[in-house]
Design a protein around this motif. Structure first.
Motif, short mmCIF file in Angstrom:
data_model
loop_
_atom_site.label_atom_id
_atom_site.label_comp_id
_atom_site.label_asym_id
_atom_site.label_seq_id
_atom_site.Cartn_x
_atom_site.Cartn_y
_atom_site.Cartn_z
N SER C 90 0.78 -1.17 0.20
CA SER C 90 0.13 0.08 0.10
C SER C 90 0.86 1.20 0.05
O SER C 90 0.19 2.24 -0.01
CB SER C 90 -0.90 -0.11 1.11
OG SER C 90 -0.15 -0.19 2.51
N THR C 91 2.33 1.31 -0.32
CA THR C 91 3.11 2.24 -0.37
C THR C 91 3.15 2.91 -1.46
O THR C 91 4.28 2.12 -2.42
CB THR C 91 4.30 2.13 0.72
OG1 THR C 91 3.77 1.79 1.98
CG2 THR C 91 4.94 3.50 0.84
N SER C 95 2.68 0.34 -5.79
CA SER C 95 2.20 -0.76 -4.94
C SER C 95 0.84 -1.28 -5.46
O SER C 95 0.53 -0.80 -6.32
CB SER C 95 2.13 -0.07 -3.43
OG SER C 95 1.01 0.72 -3.43
N CYS C 96 0.74 -2.41 -4.75
CA CYS C 96 -0.59 -3.23 -5.12
C CYS C 96 -1.69 -2.23 -5.29
O CYS C 96 -2.60 -2.33 -6.20
CB CYS C 96 -0.65 -4.40 -4.02
SG CYS C 96 0.51 -5.55 -4.13
N MET C 97 -1.92 -1.46 -4.09
CA MET C 97 -3.23 -0.59 -3.83
C MET C 97 -2.95 0.85 -4.70
O MET C 97 -3.87 1.38 -5.10
CB MET C 97 -3.46 -0.40 -2.53
CG MET C 97 -3.64 -1.76 -1.53
SD MET C 97 -4.73 -3.05 -2.36
CE MET C 97 -6.34 -1.96 -2.03
N GLY C 98 -1.73 0.97 -5.29
CA GLY C 98 -1.51 2.30 -6.01
C GLY C 98 -2.19 1.86 -7.39
O GLY C 98 -2.70 2.64 -7.89
N LYS C 103 -10.44 -0.75 -3.68
CA LYS C 103 -10.60 -1.95 -2.71
C LYS C 103 -11.88 -2.59 -2.59
O LYS C 103 -11.98 -3.83 -2.62
CB LYS C 103 -9.90 -1.55 -1.20
CG LYS C 103 -10.21 -2.65 -0.20
CD LYS C 103 -9.50 -2.00 1.05
CE LYS C 103 -9.97 -2.88 2.24
NZ LYS C 103 -11.30 -2.89 2.90
N ALA C 104 -12.65 -1.89 -2.39
CA ALA C 104 -14.21 -2.38 -2.25
C ALA C 104 -14.48 -3.20 -3.36
O ALA C 104 -15.15 -4.35 -3.23
CB ALA C 104 -15.17 -1.27 -2.16
N PRO C 128 -7.82 6.00 -0.11
CA PRO C 128 -8.87 6.58 -0.11
C PRO C 128 -9.92 6.16 -0.95
O PRO C 128 -9.88 5.67 -2.09
CB PRO C 128 -8.57 8.15 -0.28
CG PRO C 128 -7.23 7.95 -1.10
CD PRO C 128 -6.55 6.53 -0.76
N LYS C 129 -11.29 6.11 -0.41
CA LYS C 129 -12.41 5.48 -0.92
C LYS C 129 -12.58 6.23 -2.43
O LYS C 129 -12.75 7.57 -2.51
CB LYS C 129 -13.67 5.39 -0.44
CG LYS C 129 -13.58 4.38 0.60
CD LYS C 129 -14.93 3.80 1.16
CE LYS C 129 -14.54 2.55 1.94
NZ LYS C 129 -14.21 3.07 3.27
N GLU C 130 -12.93 5.42 -3.46
CA GLU C 130 -13.16 6.28 -4.62
C GLU C 130 -14.42 6.87 -4.45
O GLU C 130 -15.35 6.34 -3.93
CB GLU C 130 -13.32 5.39 -5.76
CG GLU C 130 -11.94 4.87 -6.45
CD GLU C 130 -12.14 3.97 -7.77
OE1 GLU C 130 -13.18 3.91 -8.10
OE2 GLU C 130 -11.03 3.48 -8.18
#
Lengths: 386, 258, 132
Positions: C90-91, C95-98, C103-104, C128-130
C-alpha cells in the motif's frame, strides 16, 4: 467412565451450575477483552505481565505438586498413597488446563498462538514451556485414565502405564524448572536473575500442591463415601512441612545475598515488595501477610500436636496456600517489573474485568477437577462396595 | 552491491518455511528460463553493522528534542494515547539517572544532571528480546538492526520482560484512533502486538537516513560500525562515549557522547 | 429397547441441526463476483504475474513479498518477463493498492463472497475510497 460424572445429587449439580455461571460471565468479559485488547487489564508498558501470568506461574507449581503423591507410590512403593495417586494426577490435569488457559487469555493475538508451532524457536524458553506443559498434561491424562479404568475393572494397570508414570515423575520438576527459566534467564531484571529461582519455585510448588490436595481429601471425605485416609493425609502433611520450610529457607538465602552484597538493582525489588519504594507500597501489606502465613504454617506443621489435628491442619493448609499464592502469584511477577528498567516505579493492580476473567479460568479448572474427582471417587466407592 | 542477487529458489525456500509452497513451485516449474527474482533496492543504504552516535553536547533543553521525537512518531504512525498505562514510545527522553541507571552520583555536574537524554531501542549485538521471542517475530537482521514482524507477533510480551532497556511498547488497544495524522507511507499497528524503534529500516531501504537523524541538526549520526572510515567510527575514535548498561553484555549499538 | 422413539427423535433433531446451514441458505446462493479493475489496472494489462496465476496465488505472492520486505529488506521484484516492481502492498503509486485503488470492488467483493477476512487493513492504510 464419563457417564459417572452426570450422575449426582443436588449439591453436585448446584456446584457445577455455579461454576458454569462464573465461567459464562467470565467468558463474556473475555469476549470484551478480545474486542478491546488487553487494555481492559491493569497491565502497562512497565508492568507488562500481570495477574494472568502470575496465576499461570503459581498453577504450574500446583500441577507439579501433584507428583508428591505419585512419586512415593511408584518409586518408593509407598502403598498407602495408592489410594490417592489418582487424585494427584487429576489435580495436575486441572492445574495444567488452567495454566494453558491463562497463557491464552494473556496473549495479545490469541488467534496466532499456533505461530509458536509454525515457527518453532528452540532458543525461546516459551517454546519449551509450551512443550513441557502439553506433554505433562498428556502424561497425566493417559496415566490417570488408565489407572482408574483398571481399578474399576478390578484388574492391574498395564505395565507401560508404570513406565509413563515414572516418566511423569521426572517430567513434573521439568515443567516448573522451565517455567522458572522464563524469568531467571532475563538480563536486567534483578529480582528474577537468580539461580535459586527454579529451586524456590519447586519448593513452593511442593508445598502448595500437596496442601491443596490435603484440603481436597478432607472435602472428599465429607461429601462422599470415600475416605482418602488419615495416614495418607498425615504423610502429605509431612511433605508439605518439609517443602514450605525449604521454600522459606531459599527465600532467606536470596534475601541474604541481595542485602549483604547491597547491589541496588537486586535490592530495589525486594525493598519495593516489603517496604515500598519512593512512596509506592501497594504490595507491602500483601507481602507481609504472605510471610506471616508461611511462617505460621511452618510452626503449626512442625508441631506434631497441631499437625495431627485435622481441623488445625485444614486451617494451616488454607493459610499456606494463600501465603504461597501471594508470594508467587502476586509478588513474583510485580516484584520483577517494579522498578522498571529505567528505574521508574510504576505500580500494577489488576482491574475488575481482569479479576473476573481470572476467576473464570479458576472456575474452569475447578469444573475439570470436579468432574475428574467425581469419576475417581465414584469408582473408588464402587470398588469398595459402599 | 554484494550479495544482492537472490535467486527465486531462495524465494521459494522462504515460502517453503511457511505452508503451501507447492502451488508456487508448480506454477513456476514450467518456466525453465529464469523465474522471478527478488533484490534489495538499488538506492538502499547498507552497512555491515549499523550504529548510532548521539552527541548530547549539542542539546540543551527539552525543546531541542521535540522535533526529533515528533518526526519519528509522525512518520511511523505512533499513536498518542491519553491513558498512561497504554503509552507507546519509539523514542523519548528521560533524565541521566534513569537512562544510565545506577551510574549517577550525588555530585554529577549540573549540565548532565538536568539534561534530558534520548532513549530508544539499542539494536543490541546480542538482543535479549530476540532470544526470548517464541515465534521469531522479533529478529536481528544481518546488518544489526533489530526488527519486529508485526504480522507474526502473538503478543506474549516475553520480549518486553526480556528487554533490559524498557524500549518496547505493547498495543493494549487499537492504536488507529489515536494516530493524529496518518502517514500513508507507513502502516499503523493493530491491537495486541509489541512495537519499538525500527532504526527506520523502511527509510534506509529507499536510501533515506533515519527520521531522527534528519531532524537532529547533526546531533545524531548513524553509520557502519565495521567500516573504520565511517562517520560513526570517527566520532567514537575522537570522543569519549558511553552506552546503557554495558555490563549486561547485550552490546547496545547506541553510543552517547557526554 | 424401549428408547427407540427417543433415539429416533434425537437423531432427527441432530440431523436437522447439523444440516441447518445447507437448507437455510438454499436457493440463496449469490453469483460469483467478478472483481472490477481500475482504469490504471486495465491500462497495465498484466499484473505482477499473469492474471490466472494472480487469481489463485495472490495470497502466496503477498506472503512471500511480506517476508522478504520485512525480514530481508529486499523490495524489488523482477518477474519472468524482466519487469521490475516495487514490492509493497500500500505504499506509493507503484504498490499493489496504487494500481488497484478500488479496494471495495477489487478485494472485498471476492473476500466477502468467500467469507475470508484478511486483517491487512488493521494496520495497512487503505487507499482513500473512490468517489462515485
Amino acid at each position: 467412565m464419563l457417564e459417572l460424572a452426570i450422575k449426582g445429587g443436588k449439591t453436585y449439580w448446584g456446584w457445577i451450575l455455579s461454576l458454569l455461571t462464573i465461567i459464562g460471565i467470565a467468558f463474556i468479559v473475555y469476549l470484551w477483552q478480545l474486542d478491546f485488547g488487553l487494555g481492559i487489564t491493569g497491565m502497562s508498558r512497565d508492568v507488562s505481565w500481570g495477574f494472568y501470568i502470575a496465576q499461570f506461574t503459581f498453577l504450574v507449581g500446583v500441577a507439579a505438586g501433584g507428583v508428591m503423591v505419585v512419586l512415593p507410590y511408584y518409586l518408593h512403593d509407598y502403598k498407602a498413597f495408592g489410594r490417592i495417586t489418582i487424585l494427584g494426577e487429576f489435580l495436575a490435569i486441572a492445574a495444567v488446563v488452567m495454566c494453558l488457559l491463562f497463557i491464552i487469555v494473556d496473549l495479545g493475538q490469541p488467534m496466532r498462538a499456533l505461530n509458536v508451532i509454525l515457527y518453532p524457536t528452540p532458543g525461546s524458553v516459551l517454546f519449551w514451556d509450551m512443550i513441557v506443559l502439553n506433554v505433562y498434561l498428556l502424561l497425566n491424562v493417559v496415566v490417570g485414565w488408565n489407572v482408574i479404568e483398571a481399578e474399576r475393572n478390578n484388574i492391574g494397570y498395564p505395565g507401560w502405564i508404570k513406565v509413563l508414570a515414572i516418566f511423569s515423575i521426572i517430567w513434573a520438576p521439568a515443567i516448573h524448572t522451565v517455567t522458572a527459566f522464563l524469568y531467571c534467564g532475563l538480563p536486567g531484571r534483578g529480582f528474577w536473575l537468580t539461580a535459586i529461582l527454579a529451586p524456590r519455585f519447586l519448593a513452593s510448588a511442593f508445598a502448595a500442591g500437596p496442601a491443596l490436595l490435603i484440603l481436597l481429601c478432607l472435602i472428599i471425605r465429607r461429601v462422599t463415601n470415600f475416605d482418602p485416609g488419615r495416614e495418607q493425609i498425615q504423610s502429605l502433611a509431612k511433605i508439605v512441612t518439609y517443602a514450605i520450610i525449604i521454600n522459606v529457607f531459599f527465600f532467606l538465602c536470596e534475601v541474604f545475598v541481595v542485602f549483604y552484597s547491597r547491589i541496588p538493582s537486586h535490592m530495589d525489588h525486594i525493598k519495593y515488595l516489603f517496604f515500598g519504594l519512593h512512596g509506592h507500597n501497594a504490595l507491602v501489606p500483601w507481602m507481609w501477610t504472605s510471610m506471616l502465613f508461611m511462617v505460621t504454617s511452618i510452626i503449626l506443621l512442625v508441631n506434631p500436636v497441631t499437625r495431627k489435628n485435622e481441623k488445625v491442619l485444614a486451617f494451616t493448609c488454607v493459610i499456606l496456600f494463600i501465603g504461597t499464592w501471594i508470594d508467587k502469584g502476586m509478588g513474583m511477577i510485580s516484584g520483577g517489573f517494579v522498578p522498571n528498567p529505567l528505574h521508574h516505579v510504576v505500580e500494577y493492580a489488576p482491574t475488575l474485568p481482569e479479576i473476573i476473567i481470572t476467576l473464570g479460568v479458576w472456575a474452569t479448572g475447578f469444573l475439570v477437577l470436579t468432574i475428574l474427582f467425581k469419576i475417581a471417587v465414584t469408582v473408588k466407592e464402587e470398588v469398595s462396595g459402599v | 552491491m554484494k550479495n544482492s542477487r537472490r535467486s527465486f529458489l531462495k524465494l521459494a525456500g522462504i515460502s517453503a518455511l511457511g505452508l503451501g509452497a507447492k502451488p508456487v513451485l508448480n506454477a513456476f516449474a514450467s518456466s525453465d528460463e529464469h523465474g522471478p527474482e527478488i533484490f534489495p533496492n538499488q538506492e538502499a543504504l547498507t552497512a555491515k553493522r549499523w550504529a548510532m552516535v548521539i552527541d548530547t553536547r549539542k542539546f540543551e533543553s527539552e525543546e531541542d528534542f521535540e522535533p526529533i521525537v515528533a518526526a519519528c512518531h509522525k512518520i511511523h504512525n505512533v499513536p498518542k494515547l491519553k491513558e498512561k498505562r497504554h503509552k507507546i514510545d519509539w523514542i523519548w527522553i528521560d533524565d541521566f539517572k534513569h537512562v544510565f541507571t545506577y551510574q549517577e552520583h550525588e555530585f554529577l555536574d549540573d549540565r548532565v544532571k538536568h539534561l534530558p537524554f534520548l532513549v530508544l531501542c539499542n539494536h543490541c549485538e546480542k538482543p535479549a528480546c530476540v532470544r526470548a521471542c517464541p515465534t521469531r517475530a522479533t529478529f536481528k537482521r544481518e546488518d544489526g538492526i533489530v526488527l519486529m514482524d508485526f504480522h507474526r507477533c502473538i503478543g506474549c510480551r516475553f520480549c518486553m520482560a526480556a528487554c533490559p532497556y524498557g524500549s518496547r511498547s505493547f498495543n493494549f488497544r487499537d492504536p488507529r484512533p489515536f494516530v493524529e495524522e496518518e502517514n500513508k507511507e507507513f502502516p499503523t499497528r493493530m491491537k495486541g502486538v509489541v512495537e519499538k524503534c525500527n532504526f527506520c529500516a523502511e527509510r534506509l531501504a529507499v536510501g533515506k537516513m533515519p527520521a531522527c537523524v534528519e531532524a537532529s541538526n547533526g546531533a545524531i549520526v548513524v553509520g557502519d560500525l565495521h567500516d573504520p572510515d565511517s562517520n560513526v567510527r570517527d566520532l567514537l575514535k575522537n570522543n569519549y562515549t558511553i552506552r546503557r548498561k554495558p555490563y549486561l553484555g547485550a552490546g547496545p549499538a547506541i553510543y552517547y557522547i557526554v | 429397547m424401549n428408547d427407540k422413539n427417543k433415539i429416533i427423535t434425537g437423531l432427527i433433531i441432530f440431523i436437522v441441526i447439523i444440516t441447518f446451514p445447507f437448507w437455510y441458505n438454499m436457493g440463496k446462493a449469490s453469483p460469483v463476483p467478478e472483481p472490477k479493475l481500475t482504469d490504471k489496472a486495465k491500462a497495465a494489462k498484466e499484473c505482477v504475474e499473469p492474471k490466472e496465476y494472480m487469481k489463485v496465488e495472490h495470497m502466496q505472492i503477498l506472503d512471500i513479498w511480506r517476508d522478504s520486505v520485512v525480514r530481508e529488506a529486499d523490495r524489488v521484484y523482477i518477474n519472468e518477463k524482466g519487469k521490475k516492481f516495487n514490492m509493497s502492498l500500500s505504499t506509493g503509486d507503484d504498490s499493489c493498492m496504487g494500481c488497484h485503488s478500488n479496494k471495495a470492488d477489487f478485494c472485498d467483493k471476492c473476500h466477502d463472497y468467500a467469507s475470508v477476512r484478511p486483517y491487512c487493513w488493521d494496520c495497512h492504510i487503505e487507499p482513500p475510497k473512490e468517489k462515485k
